[in-house]
Design a protein around this motif. Structure first.
Motif, PDB file in Angstrom:
ATOM      1  N   ARG A 137       0.849  -1.189   0.000  1.00 31.73           N
ATOM      2  CA  ARG A 137       0.000   0.000   0.000  1.00 31.73           C
ATOM      3  C   ARG A 137       0.888   1.243   0.000  1.00 31.73           C
ATOM      4  O   ARG A 137       1.722   1.409   0.898  1.00 31.73           O
ATOM      5  N   ILE A 138       0.684   2.083  -1.007  1.00 29.32           N
ATOM      6  CA  ILE A 138       1.364   3.377  -1.079  1.00 29.32           C
ATOM      7  C   ILE A 138       0.298   4.449  -0.909  1.00 29.32           C
ATOM      8  O   ILE A 138      -0.577   4.617  -1.774  1.00 29.32           O
ATOM      9  N   ILE A 139       0.336   5.163   0.191  1.00 26.26           N
ATOM     10  CA  ILE A 139      -0.677   6.182   0.466  1.00 26.26           C
ATOM     11  C   ILE A 139       0.035   7.518   0.653  1.00 26.26           C
ATOM     12  O   ILE A 139       0.930   7.641   1.494  1.00 26.26           O
ATOM     13  N   THR A 140      -0.359   8.489  -0.158  1.00 25.02           N
ATOM     14  CA  THR A 140       0.306   9.789  -0.140  1.00 25.02           C
ATOM     15  C   THR A 140      -0.684  10.867   0.286  1.00 25.02           C
ATOM     16  O   THR A 140      -1.718  11.056  -0.356  1.00 25.02           O
ATOM     17  N   SER A 141      -0.370  11.541   1.370  1.00 26.66           N
ATOM     18  CA  SER A 141      -1.219  12.612   1.889  1.00 26.66           C
ATOM     19  C   SER A 141      -0.784  13.932   1.266  1.00 26.66           C
ATOM     20  O   SER A 141       0.393  14.294   1.324  1.00 26.66           O
ATOM     21  N   THR A 142      -1.726  14.637   0.655  1.00 25.75           N
ATOM     22  CA  THR A 142      -1.374  15.905   0.008  1.00 25.75           C
ATOM     23  C   THR A 142      -2.183  17.053   0.614  1.00 25.75           C
ATOM     24  O   THR A 142      -1.977  17.408   1.756  1.00 25.75           O
ATOM     25  N   SER A 143      -3.108  17.617  -0.131  1.00 21.79           N
ATOM     26  CA  SER A 143      -3.873  18.771   0.329  1.00 21.79           C
ATOM     27  C   SER A 143      -5.084  18.962  -0.562  1.00 21.79           C
ATOM     28  O   SER A 143      -5.058  18.599  -1.750  1.00 21.79           O
ATOM     29  N   SER A 144      -6.137  19.562  -0.012  1.00 24.82           N
ATOM     30  CA  SER A 144      -7.307  19.880  -0.836  1.00 24.82           C
ATOM     31  C   SER A 144      -6.949  20.881  -1.924  1.00 24.82           C
ATOM     32  O   SER A 144      -7.681  21.046  -2.901  1.00 24.82           O
ATOM     33  N   GLY A 145      -5.790  21.531  -1.785  1.00 25.50           N
ATOM     34  CA  GLY A 145      -5.341  22.493  -2.782  1.00 25.50           C
ATOM     35  C   GLY A 145      -5.020  21.894  -4.137  1.00 25.50           C
ATOM     36  O   GLY A 145      -4.886  22.621  -5.125  1.00 25.50           O
ATOM     37  N   VAL A 146      -4.916  20.561  -4.222  1.00 20.12           N
ATOM     38  CA  VAL A 146      -4.657  19.962  -5.533  1.00 20.12           C
ATOM     39  C   VAL A 146      -5.932  19.908  -6.373  1.00 20.12           C
ATOM     40  O   VAL A 146      -5.875  19.691  -7.586  1.00 20.12           O
ATOM     41  N   VAL A 147      -7.080  20.068  -5.730  1.00 20.48           N
ATOM     42  CA  VAL A 147      -8.356  20.101  -6.458  1.00 20.48           C
ATOM     43  C   VAL A 147      -8.842  21.542  -6.604  1.00 20.48           C
ATOM     44  O   VAL A 147      -9.249  21.973  -7.683  1.00 20.48           O
ATOM     45  N   ALA A 148      -8.806  22.273  -5.511  1.00 19.93           N
ATOM     46  CA  ALA A 148      -9.208  23.682  -5.504  1.00 19.93           C
ATOM     47  C   ALA A 148      -8.055  24.473  -4.887  1.00 19.93           C
ATOM     48  O   ALA A 148      -7.953  24.544  -3.657  1.00 19.93           O
ATOM     49  N   PRO A 149      -7.153  25.016  -5.716  1.00 22.18           N
ATOM     50  CA  PRO A 149      -5.969  25.705  -5.190  1.00 22.18           C
ATOM     51  C   PRO A 149      -6.323  26.728  -4.113  1.00 22.18           C
ATOM     52  O   PRO A 149      -7.261  27.511  -4.256  1.00 22.18           O
ATOM     53  N   ILE A 150      -5.560  26.678  -3.034  1.00 25.11           N
ATOM     54  CA  ILE A 150      -5.818  27.524  -1.870  1.00 25.11           C
ATOM     55  C   ILE A 150      -5.027  28.820  -2.017  1.00 25.11           C
ATOM     56  O   ILE A 150      -3.814  28.790  -2.259  1.00 25.11           O
ATOM     57  N   PRO A 151      -5.687  29.973  -1.898  1.00 23.96           N
ATOM     58  CA  PRO A 151      -4.978  31.245  -2.024  1.00 23.96           C
ATOM     59  C   PRO A 151      -3.786  31.341  -1.080  1.00 23.96           C
ATOM     60  O   PRO A 151      -3.854  30.909   0.074  1.00 23.96           O
ATOM     61  N   ASN A 152      -2.700  31.883  -1.597  1.00 23.35           N
ATOM     62  CA  ASN A 152      -1.469  32.119  -0.833  1.00 23.35           C
ATOM     63  C   ASN A 152      -0.774  30.838  -0.378  1.00 23.35           C
ATOM     64  O   ASN A 152       0.053  30.859   0.523  1.00 23.35           O
ATOM     65  N   LEU A 153      -1.095  29.728  -1.023  1.00 19.14           N
ATOM     66  CA  LEU A 153      -0.340  28.491  -0.813  1.00 19.14           C
ATOM     67  C   LEU A 153       0.213  28.026  -2.167  1.00 19.14           C
ATOM     68  O   LEU A 153       0.047  26.870  -2.582  1.00 19.14           O
ATOM     69  N   GLY A 154       0.863  28.962  -2.857  1.00 19.42           N
ATOM     70  CA  GLY A 154       1.309  28.722  -4.228  1.00 19.42           C
ATOM     71  C   GLY A 154       2.247  27.542  -4.378  1.00 19.42           C
ATOM     72  O   GLY A 154       2.072  26.700  -5.275  1.00 19.42           O
ATOM     73  N   ILE A 155       3.261  27.458  -3.533  1.00 20.59           N
ATOM     74  CA  ILE A 155       4.216  26.355  -3.652  1.00 20.59           C
ATOM     75  C   ILE A 155       3.543  25.033  -3.301  1.00 20.59           C
ATOM     76  O   ILE A 155       3.713  24.022  -3.996  1.00 20.59           O
ATOM     77  N   SER A 156       2.764  25.025  -2.238  1.00 17.74           N
ATOM     78  CA  SER A 156       2.068  23.807  -1.828  1.00 17.74           C
ATOM     79  C   SER A 156       1.134  23.317  -2.929  1.00 17.74           C
ATOM     80  O   SER A 156       1.159  22.135  -3.307  1.00 17.74           O
ATOM     81  N   ASN A 157       0.290  24.188  -3.461  1.00 20.45           N
ATOM     82  CA  ASN A 157      -0.649  23.790  -4.517  1.00 20.45           C
ATOM     83  C   ASN A 157       0.090  23.168  -5.701  1.00 20.45           C
ATOM     84  O   ASN A 157      -0.321  22.132  -6.241  1.00 20.45           O
TER      85      ASN A 157
END
Length: 261
Positions: A137-157
């Motif tokens: 099992r390979i499970i990678t935790s990311t962020s909701s910003g990959v679907v709806a980019p979060i303002p001021n989280l440019g690098i993270s998105n």
């Protein structure tokens, strides 16, 4: 539900933090041997003691993901004690809030290595044994910003989106060998990271933190921030024998926050 994980070995990154420790605890409750990886040695020791009390074998490893050269040595330590890793939870820390434009190239390089390249390199080290044993099992935790980019989280998105494409592609390559690869997206889960982001937004906009939090809660259909243990439970299920037909997926744990389908 019996998840069929007793005696499996899981390597959980960011295990001393909010989401990582919640994931580790959910796996511990299923009888999984835990390898806890984090840069924070003091917090890691505390978490190791906490999970040992659950009655499972725990191995804390101080692990700095910027050092790609240490991956082989760390895996050798794990395999000498527990054998091959069955469950890999890729959970890296996020960068500070930034705009997408105007960032130094060096900053992009720094976070690409810690958030993307490290995940790929660690997974590449774990995969051969998983494929040989026809289970992983390979499970990678990311962020909701990959679907709806979060303002001021440019690098993270930006960088977390790269992991989505990588995971989806990987899932097709390893599925026949009994290995699944999935992305899990946390929404507003009540962790120190979310508190920090709320505080930074309040500071940036010159508003009280309570006002920022209230506004955030109003955007979530369930009306509250998620509990870390709710996130951990989803990851534990994806690790289980019952999730063998779930791969190449992006699973949202966001209380309905993301407005798109």
């Amino acid at each position: 539900m019996e998840l069929g994980l007793h005696g499996k070995t899981a390597l959980v990154f960011g295990a001393a933090g909010g989401l990582g420790s919640a994931i580790a605890r959910a796996l511990a409750l299923e009888g999984v041997n835990l390898v806890l990886a984090d840069v924070n040695e003091a917090s890691l020791s505390d978490k190791a003691a906490e999970f040992k009390a659950v009655g499972v074998a725990v191995m804390p490893l101080v692990w700095n993901l910027t050092d790609l050269g240490s991956i082989g040595d760390r895996f050798q330590l794990i395999e000498d004690r527990f054998g091959p890793v069955d469950i890999l939870v890729n959970n890296t820390g996020g960068p500070p809030p930034t705009t997408a434009g105007g960032q130094p190239v060096e900053r992009w390089h720094e976070y690409f290595q810690t958030m993307v390249l490290s995940v790929i390199a660690v997974t590449d080290r774990a995969l051969p044994n998983m494929r040989a044993r026809k289970w992983g099992r390979i499970i990678t935790s990311t962020s909701s910003g990959v679907v709806a980019p979060i303002p001021n989280l440019g690098i993270s998105n930006t960088l977390r989106m790269a992991l989505v494409g990588w995971s989806k592609t990987l899932a097709r390559e390893v599925g026949y060998d009994g290995v699944t690869a999935n992305i899990v997206l946390p929404g507003r889960i009540a962790t120190p990271r979310i508190s920090f982001i709320d505080e930074q937004k309040a500071k940036r906009e010159g508003r009280p933190v309570d006002e920022v939090v209230k506004e955030s809660l109003e955007s979530i259909p369930i009306g509250r921030y998620g509990r870390p243990e709710e996130y951990g439970a989803v990851v534990a299920f994806l690790s289980s024998i019952h999730a063998a037909y779930v791969t190449g997926s992006v699973i949202r744990v966001d209380g309905g926050l993301i407005p798109s389908i």
